[in-house]
Scaffold this motif. Structure first.
Motif, PDB file in Angstrom:
ATOM      1  N   ARG A   2      26.101  16.621 -15.546  1.00  0.00           N
ATOM      2  CA  ARG A   2      24.758  16.224 -15.165  1.00  0.00           C
ATOM      3  C   ARG A   2      24.832  15.167 -14.060  1.00  0.00           C
ATOM      4  N   LYS A   7      17.418  16.913  -3.030  1.00  0.00           N
ATOM      5  CA  LYS A   7      17.436  18.061  -2.122  1.00  0.00           C
ATOM      6  C   LYS A   7      16.637  17.817  -0.854  1.00  0.00           C
ATOM      7  N   GLU A  17      15.360  13.935  -9.944  1.00  0.00           N
ATOM      8  CA  GLU A  17      15.605  14.979 -10.936  1.00  0.00           C
ATOM      9  C   GLU A  17      17.082  15.035 -11.299  1.00  0.00           C
ATOM     10  N   LYS A  19      20.163  17.370 -12.546  1.00  0.00           N
ATOM     11  CA  LYS A  19      20.559  18.778 -12.495  1.00  0.00           C
ATOM     12  C   LYS A  19      21.956  18.962 -13.082  1.00  0.00           C
ATOM     13  N   GLU A  20      22.272  20.193 -13.444  1.00  0.00           N
ATOM     14  CA  GLU A  20      23.632  20.560 -13.828  1.00  0.00           C
ATOM     15  C   GLU A  20      24.367  21.034 -12.580  1.00  0.00           C
TER      16      GLU A  20
END
Length: 329
Positions: A2, A7, A17, A19-20
């Motif tokens: 994680r 982006k 956020e 993310k994996e």
């Protein structure tokens, strides 16, 4: 693993956020470190907004300061070593790859949380006070934003060098934090008469050294001593000052900057000597990084940590731990 992934530029921490993403693969000269603690910084906010001088390509993981355990070693560090370090990006993650030259072993006296705030703040304050201002025992040192990361580091270092410290903060609630770290006196720089108070404390002589991460040079000249030195560390107030240089002349004042990150390029011989002194001070208990409570557990809480910093209600070092909850060991 994680990680925080950016982006495109965001409005603020609330838009971050988790993310994996794949665990990074270290190159020959790099360590793979399991991140235990991340030192949160105000410039993290600027970075994710696209307002910082460094603009990494998308996508990227923000975060510059960390501490953790080596999973794959390189250079002098073996698997299992406790290290802290810094890198332009990548710290808000469960794992990070970093050149071994950018890491140090955590002093035996410090926790992971304390070490996460060591890499930038303490050498910056040491360089500003010792290399640039050349503080001397019994001098009066006025530290602005004294309850912040670089501020508390400056308070501790000045006290360890035998100086008399005046802590300047933006609220009276932070007075006790500064006194606990060695400040002899505290003033609130939001009060109109704070420069007069400094003159009273110093019996009309003024501060010999002013350490300024805020942008208060112009006002500080009113309470700077003859032959005083003002160290420009940053501009947390948000504006870059224009200074009346006649005051600089009349008081024989030296105004100087400190840019610790540029020492590696311009005076590389200073870097190991600064760290040797800091590690010695840490082992002796003369410097102890102050960690803000609460510690923020879970990468999802990164947004809360950065919001707390932007509110200017924090003290010391704000720390994020990728682990979702405290260890029960």
């Amino acid at each position: 693993m994680r990680a925080i992934v950016v982006k495109n530029w965001v409005k603020g921490p609330a838009d971050l956020e988790v993310k994996e993403i794949p665990v990074p693969t270290p190159r020959d000269h790099e360590l793979l470190v399991r991140v235990d603690s991340v030192g949160a910084n105000f410039f993290d906010i600027l970075l994710i907004q696209g307002k910082y001088q460094i603009k990494p390509p998308f996508p990227f993981t923000p975060g510059a300061e960390f501490s953790g355990t080596v999973v794959r070693g390189s250079g002098p560090f073996k698997t299992g070593a406790r290290v802290f370090g810094s890198t332009p990006t990548g710290a808000y993650a469960e794992y990070i790859c970093v050149p071994h030259e950018q890491c140090f072993a955590i002093p035996s006296t410090l926790s992971f949380e304390q070490a996460a705030g060591l890499y930038i703040t303490y050498p910056t304050s040491f360089a500003g006070l010792v290399l640039r201002a050349r503080v001397q025992p019994n001098e009066w040192v006025l530290v602005h934003a004294a309850a912040g990361g670089v501020g508390l580091a400056a308070v501790q270092i000045a006290k360890a060098r035998g100086c008399r410290v005046i802590a300047a903060v933006g609220s009276q609630e932070k007075f006790n934090v500064c006194r606990a770290q060695g400040a002899m006196h505290c003033v609130n720089y939001r009060d109109e008469n704070w420069t007069q108070r400094v003159m009273e404390i110093t019996e009309g002589k003024g501060a010999n050294v002013v350490y300024d991460p805020v942008g208060l040079v112009e006002k500080s000249l009113k309470c700077t001593a003859w032959n005083g030195r003002i160290v420009v560390v940053g501009f947390a107030a948000g504006t870059i000052e224009k200074v009346a240089t006649n005051r600089v002349l009349l008081k024989n004042v030296a105004v100087m900057g400190v840019h610790w990150g540029a020492y590696a390029r311009n005076e590389p011989e200073q870097v190991p000597s600064v760290w040797r002194e800091l590690f010695d001070m840490a082992e002796r208990g003369h410097i102890v990084p102050v960690v803000y409570e609460p510690v923020f557990y879970g990468l999802d809480r990164t947004k809360d940590a950065l919001k707390a910093i932007s509110s200017r209600q924090t003290y010391g070092k704000v720390v994020v731990k990728p682990a979702e909850s405290p260890s029960k060991l």
